[in-house]
Enzyme design. Sequence first.
Site, short mmCIF file in Angstrom:
data_model
loop_
_atom_site.label_atom_id
_atom_site.label_comp_id
_atom_site.label_asym_id
_atom_site.label_seq_id
_atom_site.Cartn_x
_atom_site.Cartn_y
_atom_site.Cartn_z
N ILE A 139 -14.90 -36.22 31.91
CA ILE A 139 -13.87 -36.40 31.24
C ILE A 139 -12.69 -36.92 31.76
CG2 ILE A 139 -12.50 -34.01 30.89
CD1 ILE A 139 -14.90 -32.02 31.66
N ASP A 141 -9.55 -37.28 31.89
CA ASP A 141 -7.90 -36.52 31.31
C ASP A 141 -6.77 -37.32 31.15
OD1 ASP A 141 -5.56 -34.37 31.03
OD2 ASP A 141 -5.95 -33.70 32.61
N PHE A 167 -14.28 -36.36 36.96
CA PHE A 167 -13.31 -36.23 36.06
C PHE A 167 -12.01 -37.44 36.65
CE2 PHE A 167 -15.23 -32.30 36.92
CZ PHE A 167 -14.82 -31.47 36.01
N LYS A 168 -11.48 -37.93 35.95
CA LYS A 168 -10.63 -38.75 35.76
C LYS A 168 -9.04 -38.50 35.14
CE LYS A 168 -9.06 -43.80 34.01
NZ LYS A 168 -9.45 -45.03 32.76
N ILE A 169 -8.57 -37.95 36.00
CA ILE A 169 -7.17 -37.78 35.72
C ILE A 169 -5.92 -38.45 35.96
CG2 ILE A 169 -5.60 -35.69 36.72
CD1 ILE A 169 -8.37 -34.73 35.95
#
Length: 306
Positions: A139, A141, A167-169
């Site tokens: 995901i 973000d 997750f790539k925040i």
Amino acid sequence: MAHPDALTGAWPVAPTPFHDDGSLDLEGMRRVLDCIVDQDIDGVCILANFSEQFLISDAERETLTRLCLEHLAGRLPAIVTISHYATPIVVERAKLARDLGAIGVMIMPPYHGALLKGTAEQTYEQFARVSDVGIPIMIQDAPLSGVDLPVPLLVRMAQEIPMVQHFKIECPGAATKLRALIAQGGDAIVSPLDGEEGITMLADLDAGATGTMCSAMISELIREVVTAHTSGDRDRAVDLYTRILPAVNHENRQGGFRSAKAAMKEGGVIASDFCRHPVPPLPPETRAELLGLLRPLDPISLRWGL
């Protein structure tokens, strides 16, 4: 402790080279990938925002997906960005990436322009349908989508959608969000990574990020920071990060995705650093400032093809 299947280290985004007339430079794309392999990093992402995916036609996207995965031939694990507002299109892109051997796909929540934004349930449903394809999902973000992805929603997707693992925040306050995501999601959060060229990397690593999805400009130097931090040598990580931070900051705030292309052109990787309209070329002064910051670092991108 990181999940045993976590993505770690540096995962640069491959830039997409064009000829000066704006057409795809397919041989240049192969050279970009070869340069990235020689950076001795952990994996690569193609067709992301820093690949100018929003300036590439659907036919070109399929051509590039096939070319990149076939040319890499397993030398590096690859993630393919497949974001689109239309869920059926995202699903078809996921199938292509899976069939060609990608180890995962990266997706922003559904959005189109400033006003068409997926709700929490629509976002959940889109990711669930991609999960049915059977390929791990990252995901993304990112502020670009304008879609709010609160931690409880991310945790719910990680716990309930089997293929949501990474997750790539890269939102404002990324470290705080990463820390909350890891605390609330537990083992369901396989890979918490950051982005934004590594501009917040040190704080994000402190918060528990297992790696970073950076640009391909100085990937091997960014990997050194992650490796030092992961090994427990934070002081060395700080020293390494301090050394590269002026270049990272310049890329993040001045040149954006044009920076890696400028470095690769200077280093003989690609023949042109052309960007398609309406993206303006990098101003000569900005380019000179960037190269001046890079030369003391001696990155592979700046000398690979010379």
